[in-house]
Design a protein around this motif. Structure first.
Motif, mmCIF file in Angstrom:
data_model
loop_
_atom_site.group_PDB
_atom_site.id
_atom_site.type_symbol
_atom_site.label_atom_id
_atom_site.label_comp_id
_atom_site.label_asym_id
_atom_site.label_seq_id
_atom_site.Cartn_x
_atom_site.Cartn_y
_atom_site.Cartn_z
ATOM 1 N N ASN A 33 0.837 -1.198 0.000
ATOM 2 C CA ASN A 33 0.000 0.000 0.000
ATOM 3 C C ASN A 33 0.873 1.250 0.000
ATOM 4 O O ASN A 33 2.044 1.213 0.385
ATOM 5 N N GLU A 34 0.294 2.357 -0.421
ATOM 6 C CA GLU A 34 1.056 3.592 -0.602
ATOM 7 C C GLU A 34 1.600 4.154 0.707
ATOM 8 O O GLU A 34 2.672 4.761 0.733
ATOM 9 N N LEU A 35 0.879 3.966 1.796
ATOM 10 C CA LEU A 35 1.351 4.483 3.079
ATOM 11 C C LEU A 35 2.649 3.801 3.496
ATOM 12 O O LEU A 35 3.582 4.449 3.976
ATOM 13 N N TYR A 36 2.713 2.488 3.288
ATOM 14 C CA TYR A 36 3.941 1.761 3.620
ATOM 15 C C TYR A 36 5.104 2.262 2.773
ATOM 16 O O TYR A 36 6.203 2.503 3.287
ATOM 17 N N TRP A 37 4.875 2.440 1.453
ATOM 18 C CA TRP A 37 5.962 2.903 0.586
ATOM 19 C C TRP A 37 6.422 4.303 0.988
ATOM 20 O O TRP A 37 7.616 4.616 0.923
ATOM 21 N N ALA A 38 5.476 5.147 1.429
ATOM 22 C CA ALA A 38 5.841 6.503 1.854
ATOM 23 C C ALA A 38 6.706 6.468 3.117
ATOM 24 O O ALA A 38 7.660 7.236 3.258
ATOM 25 N N ILE A 39 6.364 5.566 4.039
ATOM 26 C CA ILE A 39 7.142 5.453 5.283
ATOM 27 C C ILE A 39 8.531 4.891 4.995
ATOM 28 O O ILE A 39 9.537 5.345 5.573
ATOM 29 N N VAL A 40 8.613 3.907 4.102
ATOM 30 C CA VAL A 40 9.923 3.361 3.718
ATOM 31 C C VAL A 40 10.775 4.462 3.094
ATOM 32 O O VAL A 40 11.977 4.570 3.366
ATOM 33 N N GLN A 41 10.155 5.286 2.270
ATOM 34 C CA GLN A 41 10.877 6.375 1.610
ATOM 35 C C GLN A 41 11.485 7.336 2.623
ATOM 36 O O GLN A 41 12.617 7.793 2.463
ATOM 37 N N ARG A 42 10.756 7.609 3.696
ATOM 38 C CA ARG A 42 11.195 8.607 4.684
ATOM 39 C C ARG A 42 12.007 7.987 5.818
ATOM 40 O O ARG A 42 12.948 8.612 6.330
ATOM 41 N N PHE A 43 11.682 6.754 6.206
ATOM 42 C CA PHE A 43 12.249 6.214 7.450
ATOM 43 C C PHE A 43 12.899 4.848 7.287
ATOM 44 O O PHE A 43 12.701 3.954 8.099
ATOM 45 N N SER A 44 13.680 4.660 6.225
ATOM 46 C CA SER A 44 14.390 3.383 6.067
ATOM 47 C C SER A 44 15.559 3.268 7.043
ATOM 48 O O SER A 44 16.121 2.189 7.241
ATOM 49 N N CYS A 45 15.928 4.399 7.657
ATOM 50 C CA CYS A 45 16.988 4.403 8.670
ATOM 51 C C CYS A 45 16.347 4.594 10.049
ATOM 52 O O CYS A 45 15.650 5.604 10.281
ATOM 53 N N PRO A 46 16.528 3.671 11.005
ATOM 54 C CA PRO A 46 15.882 3.763 12.322
ATOM 55 C C PRO A 46 16.215 5.051 13.067
ATOM 56 O O PRO A 46 15.366 5.597 13.778
ATOM 57 N N SER A 47 17.426 5.540 12.898
ATOM 58 C CA SER A 47 17.823 6.753 13.629
ATOM 59 C C SER A 47 17.010 7.965 13.182
ATOM 60 O O SER A 47 16.817 8.910 13.950
ATOM 61 N N GLU A 48 16.519 7.946 11.948
ATOM 62 C CA GLU A 48 15.665 9.034 11.465
ATOM 63 C C GLU A 48 14.332 9.049 12.205
ATOM 64 O O GLU A 48 13.761 10.106 12.465
ATOM 65 N N VAL A 49 13.835 7.854 12.548
ATOM 66 C CA VAL A 49 12.570 7.750 13.279
ATOM 67 C C VAL A 49 12.743 8.310 14.688
ATOM 68 O O VAL A 49 11.885 9.047 15.205
ATOM 69 N N LEU A 50 13.862 7.981 15.311
ATOM 70 C CA LEU A 50 14.089 8.343 16.717
ATOM 71 C C LEU A 50 14.314 9.838 16.915
ATOM 72 O O LEU A 50 14.369 10.302 18.060
ATOM 73 N N LYS A 51 14.422 10.587 15.849
ATOM 74 C CA LYS A 51 14.573 12.043 15.967
ATOM 75 C C LYS A 51 13.256 12.724 16.328
ATOM 76 O O LYS A 51 13.241 13.883 16.734
ATOM 77 N N PHE A 52 12.138 12.000 16.170
ATOM 78 C CA PHE A 52 10.822 12.613 16.345
ATOM 79 C C PHE A 52 10.065 11.982 17.511
ATOM 80 O O PHE A 52 10.297 10.822 17.874
ATOM 81 N N SER A 53 9.157 12.755 18.066
ATOM 82 C CA SER A 53 8.214 12.216 19.040
ATOM 83 C C SER A 53 7.074 11.548 18.281
ATOM 84 O O SER A 53 6.915 11.746 17.074
ATOM 85 N N TYR A 54 6.243 10.790 19.016
ATOM 86 C CA TYR A 54 5.161 10.093 18.313
ATOM 87 C C TYR A 54 4.126 11.074 17.759
ATOM 88 O O TYR A 54 3.476 10.806 16.759
ATOM 89 N N THR A 55 3.988 12.248 18.414
ATOM 90 C CA THR A 55 3.044 13.250 17.885
ATOM 91 C C THR A 55 3.568 13.853 16.585
ATOM 92 O O THR A 55 2.797 14.097 15.643
ATOM 93 N N GLU A 56 4.872 14.082 16.527
ATOM 94 C CA GLU A 56 5.460 14.595 15.287
ATOM 95 C C GLU A 56 5.378 13.556 14.176
ATOM 96 O O GLU A 56 5.076 13.884 13.015
#
Length: 307
Positions: free
Chosen positions: A166-189
């Motif tokens: 699905n497109e949402l998964y592909w969008a998340i892979v595009q932005r957050f394929s690196c775990p450290s990129e995810v950890l830069k944000f809070s869950y609200t962000e």
């Protein structure tokens, strides 16, 4: 007076043999382009009601077939296996030249029916169906490559959704394929980013749930490559290709439906349980005009099914 043009089709040329009342009157080689086909047209017009017989050779014989259709000549296009069986006893020394002559000579021995001329829409559907299959194979290939790349960076990401197609998964892979990129944000962000990542409408609660799960998965991840590895570039490339190919598949499906929906068999096939638009249009694209088969056995022979 009966005249038969036997033609053997190659990639860039055709070998032609003209037989009149079982007697060879001409043999020549012509190019499979406009000058060569213009010469063929002059030869065909030099005889009254010439018969044309040739063997189907995939995309190469389509040029000759189109030329004959445009100039309204009847012809017999033989299945390669049928042609082989008919000519095996006549060609101990097989050459393109002898094939053309044998095709013409055997027409005086074997009764060959004229080929059925389909509505051009069936050829269009056939090409679209093959294009759809090729793009589908590309999607599978790129998904497999993406899976291998994610194993080095963020394999947990594949468990974010039960269905990753699905497109949402592909969008998340595009932005957050690196775990450290995810950890830069809070869950609200993250929730806000997810809500705005695709055109697909999702609820705020759903986005929050995905964001919290994504954070938990990122904390578990243990990448085996550095953050500046070329693998991340590869993931971006593969992700973009998959999205483009999935959209292309949808576009082809729409085009096939538009081409097929006015055919008499379209709505009839849709009544079969389990048959949707994709199945029906692909089936018509592969079978063509089913009215050209005189029996179910002929259809099975065309498909290649040994019941």
């Amino acid at each position: 007076m009966r005249t038969v043009f036997g033609i053997d089709v190659s990639k860039h040329t055709i070998n032609l043999a003209i037989v009149v009342n079982k007697v060879k009157v001409d043999e020549r080689k012509l190019t499979l382009d406009r000058p060569g086909l213009d010469n063929l047209l002059r030869l065909l017009k030099a005889f009254n009601h010439p018969e044309v017989v040739f063997e189907a050779t995939g995309i190469y014989s389509r040029t000759l077939q189109h030329f004959l259709d445009c100039n309204r000549f009847e012809y017999t296009m033989l299945n390669p296996l049928t042609a082989k069986k008919q000519l095996d006893n006549l060609r101990p020394y097989k050459t393109d030249r002898s094939d053309a002559l044998n095709l013409a000579q055997t027409s005086f021995i074997i009764h060959r029916s004229l080929s059925y001329k389909q509505n051009p829409v069936y050829e269009q559907l056939h090409d679209l169906s093959r294009f759809y299959q090729e793009v589908s194979r590309d999607v599978v290939n790129h998904k497999n490559r993406l899976h291998r790349a994610l194993q080095l960076t963020f394999p947990q990401l594949e468990s974010l959704f039960s269905n990753t197609n699905n497109e949402l998964y592909w969008a998340i892979v595009q932005r957050f394929s690196c775990p450290s990129e995810v950890l830069k944000f809070s869950y609200t962000e993250l929730s806000s980013i997810i809500l705005n990542s695709t055109n697909k409408v999702i609820s705020a609660n759903r986005a929050t749930y995905i964001a919290k799960k994504l954070l938990a998965l990122a904390e578990e991840a243990y990448p085996v490559i550095n953050h500046d590895s070329y693998v991340y570039e590869q993931i971006q490339y593969l992700d973009n290709r998959i999205v483009e190919e999935v959209h292309e598949k949808d576009k082809i499906t729409t085009e096939m439906q538009q081409e097929a929906q006015n055919l008499p068999e379209y709505n009839l096939l849709l009544t079969i349980p389990g048959f949707g638009v994709k199945t029906v249009t692909s089936l018509i694209g592969e079978l063509g005009d089913i009215r050209r088969f005189h029996s179910s056995n002929a259809l099975n022979a065309y498909i290649g099914i040994d019941l």
